[in-house]
Write an enzyme that holds these catalytic residues in place. Structure first.
Site, short mmCIF file in Angstrom:
data_model
loop_
_atom_site.label_atom_id
_atom_site.label_comp_id
_atom_site.label_asym_id
_atom_site.label_seq_id
_atom_site.Cartn_x
_atom_site.Cartn_y
_atom_site.Cartn_z
N GLN A 184 -24.52 -19.12 -1.74
CA GLN A 184 -25.56 -19.82 -0.77
C GLN A 184 -26.71 -20.36 -1.64
OE1 GLN A 184 -24.90 -19.73 2.39
NE2 GLN A 184 -26.74 -20.38 3.31
N GLU A 224 -6.52 1.72 -14.09
CA GLU A 224 -6.42 0.45 -13.47
C GLU A 224 -7.61 0.24 -12.54
OE1 GLU A 224 -2.77 -0.09 -11.28
OE2 GLU A 224 -3.61 -2.07 -10.41
N HIS A 261 -26.95 -21.60 -4.19
CA HIS A 261 -26.74 -23.11 -4.88
C HIS A 261 -26.88 -24.00 -3.90
CE1 HIS A 261 -25.55 -20.53 -8.38
NE2 HIS A 261 -25.34 -21.73 -9.15
N SER A 295 0.73 -1.37 -0.10
CA SER A 295 -0.10 -0.08 0.01
C SER A 295 0.89 1.32 -0.13
CB SER A 295 -0.87 -0.12 1.40
OG SER A 295 -1.59 -1.18 1.29
C1 LIG Z 1 -3.22 -11.91 -7.05
C2 LIG Z 1 -2.53 -10.72 -6.76
C3 LIG Z 1 -2.14 -10.06 -7.91
C4 LIG Z 1 -1.16 -8.68 -7.69
N1 LIG Z 1 -0.54 -8.33 -9.04
C5 LIG Z 1 -0.02 -7.26 -8.50
C6 LIG Z 1 0.69 -6.79 -9.87
O1 LIG Z 1 0.49 -7.26 -10.93
N2 LIG Z 1 1.60 -5.69 -9.67
C7 LIG Z 1 2.08 -5.20 -8.25
O2 LIG Z 1 2.87 -4.48 -8.17
N3 LIG Z 1 1.05 -5.71 -7.36
C8 LIG Z 1 0.11 -6.77 -7.27
N4 LIG Z 1 -0.24 -7.29 -6.36
C9 LIG Z 1 -0.17 -6.76 -5.15
C10 LIG Z 1 -1.25 -5.79 -4.48
O3 LIG Z 1 -1.47 -4.73 -5.09
C11 LIG Z 1 -1.03 -5.63 -2.97
O4 LIG Z 1 -1.20 -6.86 -2.43
C12 LIG Z 1 -1.88 -4.43 -2.43
O5 LIG Z 1 -1.64 -3.20 -3.05
C13 LIG Z 1 -1.77 -4.48 -0.80
O6 LIG Z 1 -0.37 -4.35 -0.39
P1 LIG Z 1 0.13 -5.52 0.60
O7 LIG Z 1 -0.37 -6.90 0.12
O8 LIG Z 1 1.54 -5.23 1.05
O9 LIG Z 1 -0.57 -5.35 2.07
P2 LIG Z 1 -0.38 -4.05 3.03
O10 LIG Z 1 -0.08 -2.78 2.64
O11 LIG Z 1 0.65 -4.74 4.22
O12 LIG Z 1 -1.81 -3.83 3.78
C14 LIG Z 1 -2.40 -4.94 4.70
C15 LIG Z 1 -3.53 -4.28 5.44
O13 LIG Z 1 -3.29 -3.01 5.93
C16 LIG Z 1 -4.35 -2.04 5.42
N5 LIG Z 1 -3.67 -0.80 5.16
C17 LIG Z 1 -2.37 -0.55 4.94
N6 LIG Z 1 -2.31 0.99 5.05
C18 LIG Z 1 -3.02 1.38 5.72
C19 LIG Z 1 -3.57 2.67 6.05
N7 LIG Z 1 -3.02 3.83 5.68
N8 LIG Z 1 -4.67 3.13 6.36
C20 LIG Z 1 -5.51 1.80 6.76
N9 LIG Z 1 -5.57 0.58 6.46
C21 LIG Z 1 -4.19 0.23 5.57
C22 LIG Z 1 -4.43 -2.68 4.05
O14 LIG Z 1 -5.75 -1.90 3.65
C23 LIG Z 1 -5.00 -3.93 4.14
O15 LIG Z 1 -6.04 -4.27 4.66
C24 LIG Z 1 -1.27 -8.40 -6.43
C25 LIG Z 1 -1.69 -8.93 -5.36
C26 LIG Z 1 -2.32 -10.27 -5.57
C27 LIG Z 1 -2.79 -11.06 -4.25
#
Ligand SMILES: Cc1cc2nc3c(=O)[nH]c(=O)nc-3n(C[C@H](O)[C@H](O)[C@H](O)COP(=O)(O)OP(=O)(O)OC[C@H]3O[C@@H](n4cnc5c(N)ncnc54)[C@H](O)[C@@H]3O)c2cc1C
Length: 381
Positions: free
Chosen positions: A340, A246, A342, A135
């Site tokens: 559900q 996007e 189904h 994020s």
């Molecule tokens: C199947 C899949 C495909 C993907 N494809 C791509 C891709 O092609 N390219 C790419 O770059 N990435 C990709 N991603 C990554 C995806 O964009 C990230 O997983 C996503 O942006 C969240 O980042 P994170 O997993 O590090 O979660 P984190 O940032 O660690 O967040 C964890 C939780 O904390 C919450 N959180 C974080 N900051 C805050 C805040 N300031 N306020 C409130 N809540 C907050 C989040 O909302 C979440 O609920 C993919 C992920 C998946 C699972």
């Protein structure tokens, strides 16, 4: 009255009729194999390219159709309705990666990469997320150091869609100091790049046909002129400018998925009987489907308006964030409720609703989590 999206045209009607037939006949029969092998065959990318379904909104000079985002929206909707296995990969490739190159690439870069992406010869990926940051994109640690006429890239990315297939990866890397101003977008071609390694094709709970990978950069090489934009340090701004498209693409897919869930569940509950009558004759079943059909329609009208705004170059971040969080939230709720209805069959892999349920879940996370969407909207209050 039959609702028709404001951005539909007669030309698109003709294209879509052919396209849906192609999807059902040439792609859908292979979906099971792609789920098992955890990625889509290259031949499918090529076939989509031949249909003109990759990069439709890129000018003809670069291999596209010279159409607007409405064409992308139509392609995504049809894919999501017929072979959802392909939606995520195509969305990243066509609606995201290609548009970074189109909007920030030099003439030479556009001519080098876009025609190959339009034909499916090249598959594109974008690597923002790292093990330590998703994020908070400003915290990206991957570095790109200029050495003579090259960038030397070091770092690790994760969760990258199309990561196994990618011939070209747009890497978000640090070319300068800390924070947003130190970030740049650099295109890395993967063929023969010794410092570039693909990690595992990650095991996910859903989206089984979409490859998602770790990527490792250990002195990976990119020519200095693979930088997108005229100068270093513009990466964060470029990301912010492109994210509305996007996010809208994700909302378009969400609406198509909701409509499909309602359609499939209506068909199922007309057929399946309990207590001597079709399930749909129970008021609970009919009311649940009535509610979900209404929400799908509300989502569609809002998303159609967003598509129009995007085509006019006026879609802002706040509105795109609203479309992304609300439609993905409703998609997940709809899939859950339709499963559900189904009964036990909804939990069986052979019923599409089971896969739709697990596949929907990621929509609330990628493309910016729904919490981040609400943060962006809240800033406008
Ligand atoms: C199947 C899949 C495909 C993907 N494809 C791509 C891709 O092609 N390219 C790419 O770059 N990435 C990709 N991603 C990554 C995806 O964009 C990230 O997983 C996503 O942006 C969240 O980042 P994170 O997993 O590090 O979660 P984190 O940032 O660690 O967040 C964890 C939780 O904390 C919450 N959180 C974080 N900051 C805050 C805040 N300031 N306020 C409130 N809540 C907050 C989040 O909302 C979440 O609920 C993919 C992920 C998946 C699972």
């Amino acid at each position: 009255m039959q609702y028709r999206s404001s951005w539909m045209t007669e030309e698109l009607d003709v294209f879509r009729e052919q396209f849906r037939k192609f999807l059902a006949k040439d792609l859908a029969p292979h979906a099971g194999k792609w789920r098992d092998q955890k990625m889509v065959d290259r031949s499918a990318w090529r076939a989509l390219g031949e249909m003109g379904a990759l990069l439709p909104s890129v000018p003809e000079a670069y291999g596209g159709l010279g159409a607007s985002f409405a064409y992308d929206a139509a392609v995504l909707e049809d894919i999501e309705s017929v072979v959802p296995e392909v939606t995520t990969g195509v969305s990243v490739h066509s609606c995201i990666v290609a548009h970074y190159i189109l909007n920030y690439g030099s003439e030479e870069q556009k001519l080098r990469w876009l025609p190959k992406m339009a034909s499916g010869e090249f598959v594109g990926a974008i690597a923002m997320t790292e093990p330590g940051t998703g994020s908070d994109l400003q915290a990206v640690r991957t570095t790109a150091q200029k050495q003579g006429n090259s960038y030397v890239i070091n770092g690790q990315k994760t969760f990258i869609t199309n990561g196994q297939a990618a011939d070209l990866v747009i890497v978000v890397a640090r070319t300068g100091g800390p924070g947003a101003k130190g970030l740049s977008l650099i295109v890395v071609e993967t063929a023969g790049n010794e410092g570039f390694k693909r990690g595992r094709n990650l095991d996910k709970i859903g989206l089984h046909a979409s490859d998602t990978s770790e990527l490792f950069f250990d002195n990976a090489f990119a020519p200095a002129d693979n930088l997108l934009g005229n100068e270093e340090g513009n990466g964060f701004v470029q990301l912010m400018q492109q994210l509305p498209q996007e996010r809208l693409s994700l909302a378009v897919g969400a609406v198509a998925s909701m409509e499909r869930a309602v359609r499939l569940t209506t068909e199922y509950t007309k057929e399946r009987k309990a207590f001597g009558k079709p399930l749909l004759e129970f008021q609970n079943t009919a009311f649940k489907l009535a509610e979900r059909k209404t929400e799908a329609m509300i989502a569609r009208v809002f998303v159609d308006w967003c598509v129009q705004q995007l085509v006019a170059g006026e879609l802002d971040t706040v509105t795109a964030s609203m479309a992304k969080w609300w439609c993905s939230q409703k998609q997940v709720e709809t899939a859950d409720e339709c499963l559900q209805l189904h009964g036990g069959y909804g939990y069986m892999e052979e019923y599409p609703i089971a896969r739709m349920f697990v596949d929907a879940r990621i929509q609330k996370i990628y493309g910016g989590t729904n919490e981040i969407m609400k943060l962006l909207i809240a800033r406008s209050l």
